[in-house]
Design a protein around this motif. Structure first.
Motif, PDB file in Angstrom:
ATOM      1  N   LYS A 174      -1.465  -6.689  -0.988  1.00 47.79           N
ATOM      2  CA  LYS A 174      -2.397  -5.691  -1.506  1.00 47.79           C
ATOM      3  C   LYS A 174      -2.512  -4.540  -0.509  1.00 47.79           C
ATOM      4  CE  LYS A 174      -5.670  -8.843  -2.069  1.00 47.79           C
ATOM      5  NZ  LYS A 174      -6.991  -9.381  -2.380  1.00 47.79           N
ATOM      6  N   HIS A 175      -2.781  -3.367  -1.036  1.00 46.34           N
ATOM      7  CA  HIS A 175      -2.789  -2.197  -0.146  1.00 46.34           C
ATOM      8  C   HIS A 175      -4.011  -1.322  -0.351  1.00 46.34           C
ATOM      9  CE1 HIS A 175       1.439  -3.400  -0.174  1.00 46.34           C
ATOM     10  NE2 HIS A 175       1.370  -3.027   1.093  1.00 46.34           N
ATOM     11  N   PHE A 176      -4.423  -0.702   0.744  1.00 53.49           N
ATOM     12  CA  PHE A 176      -5.487   0.295   0.648  1.00 53.49           C
ATOM     13  C   PHE A 176      -4.971   1.645   1.134  1.00 53.49           C
ATOM     14  CE2 PHE A 176      -6.691   1.191   5.040  1.00 53.49           C
ATOM     15  CZ  PHE A 176      -6.110   0.122   5.718  1.00 53.49           C
ATOM     16  N   TYR A 177      -5.557   2.651   0.545  1.00 48.83           N
ATOM     17  CA  TYR A 177      -5.267   4.031   0.935  1.00 48.83           C
ATOM     18  C   TYR A 177      -6.592   4.599   1.407  1.00 48.83           C
ATOM     19  CZ  TYR A 177      -4.305   9.014   0.207  1.00 48.83           C
ATOM     20  OH  TYR A 177      -4.164  10.356   0.360  1.00 48.83           O
ATOM     21  N   ILE A 178      -6.598   5.270   2.570  1.00 47.17           N
ATOM     22  CA  ILE A 178      -7.872   5.841   3.042  1.00 47.17           C
ATOM     23  C   ILE A 178      -7.665   7.286   3.489  1.00 47.17           C
ATOM     24  CG2 ILE A 178      -7.684   4.892   5.406  1.00 47.17           C
ATOM     25  CD1 ILE A 178     -10.790   4.487   5.258  1.00 47.17           C
ATOM     26  N   GLU A 179      -8.591   8.124   3.088  1.00 48.64           N
ATOM     27  CA  GLU A 179      -8.537   9.541   3.458  1.00 48.64           C
ATOM     28  C   GLU A 179      -9.865   9.871   4.128  1.00 48.64           C
ATOM     29  OE1 GLU A 179      -6.162  11.961   0.411  1.00 48.64           O
ATOM     30  OE2 GLU A 179      -8.103  12.965   0.521  1.00 48.64           O
ATOM     31  N   SER A 180      -9.816  10.622   5.214  1.00 49.34           N
ATOM     32  CA  SER A 180     -11.043  10.859   5.987  1.00 49.34           C
ATOM     33  C   SER A 180     -11.365  12.342   6.104  1.00 49.34           C
ATOM     34  CB  SER A 180     -10.909  10.285   7.395  1.00 49.34           C
ATOM     35  OG  SER A 180     -10.495   8.946   7.313  1.00 49.34           O
ATOM     36  N   TYR A 181     -12.643  12.622   6.096  1.00 51.85           N
ATOM     37  CA  TYR A 181     -13.140  13.997   6.257  1.00 51.85           C
ATOM     38  C   TYR A 181     -14.217  13.980   7.342  1.00 51.85           C
ATOM     39  CZ  TYR A 181     -10.632  14.892   1.979  1.00 51.85           C
ATOM     40  OH  TYR A 181      -9.627  15.012   1.058  1.00 51.85           O
ATOM     41  N   GLY A 182     -14.537  15.166   7.863  1.00 54.73           N
ATOM     42  CA  GLY A 182     -15.670  15.248   8.783  1.00 54.73           C
ATOM     43  C   GLY A 182     -15.270  15.181  10.230  1.00 54.73           C
ATOM     44  N   CYS A 183     -16.153  14.612  11.053  1.00 54.27           N
ATOM     45  CA  CYS A 183     -15.970  14.667  12.499  1.00 54.27           C
ATOM     46  C   CYS A 183     -15.050  13.551  12.991  1.00 54.27           C
ATOM     47  CB  CYS A 183     -17.328  14.563  13.189  1.00 54.27           C
ATOM     48  SG  CYS A 183     -18.196  13.054  12.798  1.00 54.27           S
ATOM     49  N   GLN A 184     -14.723  13.614  14.271  1.00 53.45           N
ATOM     50  CA  GLN A 184     -13.842  12.618  14.874  1.00 53.45           C
ATOM     51  C   GLN A 184     -14.407  11.210  14.720  1.00 53.45           C
ATOM     52  OE1 GLN A 184     -14.105  14.719  18.548  1.00 53.45           O
ATOM     53  NE2 GLN A 184     -11.938  15.238  18.540  1.00 53.45           N
ATOM     54  N   LYS A 241     -14.004  17.196  -5.274  1.00 54.40           N
ATOM     55  CA  LYS A 241     -12.758  17.683  -5.857  1.00 54.40           C
ATOM     56  C   LYS A 241     -11.659  16.621  -5.690  1.00 54.40           C
ATOM     57  CE  LYS A 241     -10.206  21.930  -5.531  1.00 54.40           C
ATOM     58  NZ  LYS A 241      -9.327  21.711  -4.396  1.00 54.40           N
ATOM     59  N   ARG A 242     -11.630  16.028  -4.530  1.00 50.90           N
ATOM     60  CA  ARG A 242     -10.613  15.012  -4.256  1.00 50.90           C
ATOM     61  C   ARG A 242     -10.822  13.775  -5.136  1.00 50.90           C
ATOM     62  NH1 ARG A 242      -5.717  14.396  -3.619  1.00 50.90           N
ATOM     63  NH2 ARG A 242      -5.015  12.942  -2.018  1.00 50.90           N
ATOM     64  N   LEU A 243     -12.099  13.469  -5.394  1.00 51.36           N
ATOM     65  CA  LEU A 243     -12.389  12.307  -6.247  1.00 51.36           C
ATOM     66  C   LEU A 243     -11.831  12.505  -7.654  1.00 51.36           C
ATOM     67  CD1 LEU A 243     -16.040  11.199  -5.321  1.00 51.36           C
ATOM     68  CD2 LEU A 243     -13.967   9.791  -5.232  1.00 51.36           C
ATOM     69  N   THR A 244     -11.808  13.739  -8.133  1.00 50.67           N
ATOM     70  CA  THR A 244     -11.247  13.956  -9.475  1.00 50.67           C
ATOM     71  C   THR A 244      -9.756  13.617  -9.479  1.00 50.67           C
ATOM     72  OG1 THR A 244     -10.829  16.287  -9.057  1.00 50.67           O
ATOM     73  CG2 THR A 244     -12.918  15.775 -10.113  1.00 50.67           C
ATOM     74  N   ASP A 245      -9.076  13.882  -8.367  1.00 53.48           N
ATOM     75  CA  ASP A 245      -7.648  13.488  -8.293  1.00 53.48           C
ATOM     76  C   ASP A 245      -7.530  11.974  -8.338  1.00 53.48           C
ATOM     77  OD1 ASP A 245      -7.063  16.156  -7.855  1.00 53.48           O
ATOM     78  OD2 ASP A 245      -7.038  15.945  -5.662  1.00 53.48           O
ATOM     79  N   PHE A 246      -8.405  11.287  -7.583  1.00 49.92           N
ATOM     80  CA  PHE A 246      -8.325   9.826  -7.535  1.00 49.92           C
ATOM     81  C   PHE A 246      -8.616   9.217  -8.904  1.00 49.92           C
ATOM     82  CE2 PHE A 246      -9.611   9.957  -2.772  1.00 49.92           C
ATOM     83  CZ  PHE A 246      -8.338  10.370  -2.459  1.00 49.92           C
ATOM     84  N   LYS A 247      -9.535   9.858  -9.617  1.00 53.07           N
ATOM     85  CA  LYS A 247      -9.890   9.322 -10.934  1.00 53.07           C
ATOM     86  C   LYS A 247      -8.700   9.367 -11.892  1.00 53.07           C
ATOM     87  CE  LYS A 247     -14.276  11.214 -10.588  1.00 53.07           C
ATOM     88  NZ  LYS A 247     -15.338  11.967 -11.192  1.00 53.07           N
ATOM     89  N   LYS A 248      -7.866  10.385 -11.720  1.00 47.96           N
ATOM     90  CA  LYS A 248      -6.644  10.452 -12.551  1.00 47.96           C
ATOM     91  C   LYS A 248      -5.734   9.272 -12.233  1.00 47.96           C
ATOM     92  CE  LYS A 248      -6.648  15.419 -12.926  1.00 47.96           C
ATOM     93  NZ  LYS A 248      -6.439  16.413 -11.889  1.00 47.96           N
ATOM     94  N   VAL A 249      -5.610   8.951 -10.964  1.00 51.49           N
ATOM     95  CA  VAL A 249      -4.766   7.816 -10.566  1.00 51.49           C
ATOM     96  C   VAL A 249      -5.344   6.535 -11.173  1.00 51.49           C
ATOM     97  CG1 VAL A 249      -3.738   6.579  -8.617  1.00 51.49           C
ATOM     98  CG2 VAL A 249      -4.287   9.004  -8.381  1.00 51.49           C
ATOM     99  N   LYS A 250      -6.662   6.448 -11.179  1.00 52.81           N
ATOM    100  CA  LYS A 250      -7.319   5.242 -11.716  1.00 52.81           C
ATOM    101  C   LYS A 250      -7.093   5.114 -13.229  1.00 52.81           C
ATOM    102  CE  LYS A 250     -11.686   2.846 -11.983  1.00 52.81           C
ATOM    103  NZ  LYS A 250     -12.144   1.779 -11.108  1.00 52.81           N
ATOM    104  N   LYS A 251      -7.063   6.222 -13.919  1.00 54.86           N
ATOM    105  CA  LYS A 251      -6.810   6.157 -15.376  1.00 54.86           C
ATOM    106  C   LYS A 251      -5.444   5.530 -15.642  1.00 54.86           C
ATOM    107  CE  LYS A 251     -10.135   9.013 -17.486  1.00 54.86           C
ATOM    108  NZ  LYS A 251     -10.537  10.359 -17.009  1.00 54.86           N
TER     109      LYS A 251
END
Ligand code: SAH
Ligand code: SF4
Ligand code: F3S
Length: 472
Positions: free
Chosen positions: A31-41, A88-98
């Motif tokens: 199983k795999h996870f994908y993680i994207e990060s925003y914000g500070c260090q 905005k990024r979540l809308t991209d992820f939602k497409k992948v989920k569909k």
């Protein structure tokens, strides 16, 4: 239009820049996870803790969204723009989920903490909402979400520091590693959402910090960056030795690991950085001569409204002290334009303090009101957006000149550079940083490896970069 609030954000802090991990062990895991990060260090460092917890559960990291069983987005709430980017990024992820209905989407970090379960009402396709102190509960939450329920844990803690969790280094250059030394923030800067999203300040066990830095050194890393919202208020009581470890003492302990290991830290609050820290920096060559000392505003009335607890004069005296104890030390800043009631004259004070401090670099933003903060409750956000942006453009232009002048002062000088790897623009050139945190590019000689130290003479420069050649 280019948003000025993000244009000076550089890869040095990676603030606002998304990244996804590289996994060289993709086939080891089912199983795999994908993680994207925003914000500070600190958020990026947290993603490495999350990766470690997930790996224990049998999830491998992937860069490929289509391959993921779990998608996480580690979010930032610092300005409204940061939250918009996440949505905005979540809308991209939602497409992948569909296309892949079994996929779970989780929102982590500061926006999860700020919006809590409300997130699930606003973003229906999100399955998990997990705050920054609740990552240990991820395995249970994932199990819950797998049964089709929505899973939420946004409890803040007074103790959690994840001290015992060895981070899985994501997308690292193998040269420089982040090490969290504390969490939360007890300052109440009136504009800032961090105390609400990250909770009370707590310091991590010094022994576990030193052990993590040692492990990085053993793995070939040659730089550690000690992270906290306010590193100078680090204090840890070592009960066995009946000793309180201050930030200066911690710096020393880390510096003593090896003279070959550079030590950096961020962020220093001007009110808390002590002479003891400055003298410790002077004593050890491998503690980098660079201080990020956010001023926010150069006007005492605005600083008071911001609840920064120092005045313009006090800040200037701190800059003098740094220059006295650490000649040649790099200094950078964060600046907010158009805070509530700021006049043109007060804005000019910010410009004047920038000139006085001769910042090498600044991160500059226009004020963005955050719900729930002291400023949102007490003051009217009364500076028109175009005025905030015009003032921001003025400080950005001034900083451009200051950065260029700072680089020009380095022409002809030779710096010890820690090599990080090929430069992004030209793979025949390599790049590294000076102790003062300036990026230097130079032609690559045969046999040069990353994580080596070389001496580079500066022969040319741009506003952002020094250009040089290796000296024998
Ligand atoms: N702990 C650090 C700052 C963390 S937030 C410190 O004390 O300096 C990083 C920067 O974001 C801040 O220094 C500030 O310049 C900016 N910032 C924080 N809240 C903001 C807001 N509401 N609007 C605009 N910029 C903000
Ligand atoms: Fe925010 Fe101030 Fe804490 Fe920094 S010190 S995180 S600006 S409250
Ligand atoms: Fe953003 Fe949270 Fe860091 S609000 S700046 S990710 S502490």
């Amino acid at each position: 239009m280019l948003d000025l609030s993000t244009q000076k954000i550089q890869d040095e802090s990676r603030q606002g820049e998304a990244y996804a991990p590289f996994a060289n062990d993709e086939n080891l895991y089912k199983k795999h996870f994908y993680i994207e990060s925003y914000g500070c260090q600190m958020n990026f460092a947290d993603s490495e803790i999350v990766a470690s917890i997930l790996q224990e559960q049998g999830f491998g990291a992937t860069r490929n969204l289509e391959k993921a069983d779990l998608i996480f987005i580690n979010t930032c709430s610092i300005r409204e723009k940061a939250e918009q980017t996440v949505r905005k990024r979540l809308t991209d992820f939602k497409k992948v989920k569909k296309a892949n209905p079994g996929l779970l989407i989780g929102v982590l970090g500061c926006m999860a903490e700020r919006l809590k379960a409300k997130f699930l009402e606003e973003e229906k396709l999100v399955d998990l909402v997990v705050g920054p102190d609740a990552y240990r509960s991820l395995p249970a939450l994932i199990e819950e979400a797998e049964t089709g329920q929505k899973a939420v844990n946004v409890l803040l803690s007074r103790e959690e520091t994840y001290a015992d969790i060895a981070p899985v280094r994501l997308d690292s250059n193998g040269v420089s590693g982040f090490v969290s030394i504390m969490r939360g923030c007890n300052n109440m800067c009136s504009f800032c959402v961090v105390p609400f999203t990250r909770g009370r300040e707590r310091s991590r066990d010094a022994a576990s910090i030193v052990a993590e830095c040692e492990a990085l050194y053993q793995d070939g890393y040659r730089e550690v960056v000690l992270l906290g919202q306010n590193v100078d208020s680090y204090h840890f009581l070592n009960e066995a030795a009946d000793e309180t470890i201050t930030f200066a003492r911690l710096l020393e302990k880390v510096a003593l690991i090896s003279p070959e290991l550079r030590v950096r830290f961020s962020t220093s609050h001007p009110k808390d950085i002590t002479d003891e820290v400055l003298y410790t920096m002077a004593k050890y060559e491998n503690i980098c001569k660079y201080i990020h000392l956010p001023v926010q505003s150069g006007n005492s009335r605005i600083l008071q409204l911001m609840n920064r607890t120092y005045t313009r004069e006090w800040y200037m005296a701190k800059v003098d002290r740094i220059r006295e104890i650490l000649p040649g030390c790099g200094i950078s800043s964060d600046i907010i334009t158009g805070f509530c009631t700021e006049t043109e004259e007060e804005h000019q004070d910010t410009m004047r303090i920038m000139e006085y401090s001769r910042y090498d670099l600044s991160y500059m933003f226009f004020y963005s009101e955050r719900p729930g903060t002291l400023a949102a409750r007490r003051y009217t956000d009364d500076i028109p957006l175009e005025t905030k942006k015009r003032r921001l453009a003025e400080v950005v232009a001034l900083q451009g000149r200051l950065s260029r002048e700072s680089n020009e002062r380095d022409l002809g000088k030779t710096f010890q550079v820690l090599v990080e790897g090929p430069s992004k623009k030209n793979p025949l050139e390599w790049m590294g940083r000076s102790s003062q945190n300036k990026v230097i590019v130079f032609p690559k000689p045969d046999g040069l490896q990353k994580a080596q130290y070389v001496n580079v003479e500066v022969t040319d420069c741009t506003q952002a970069t020094l250009i040089g050649k290796i000296r024998p």
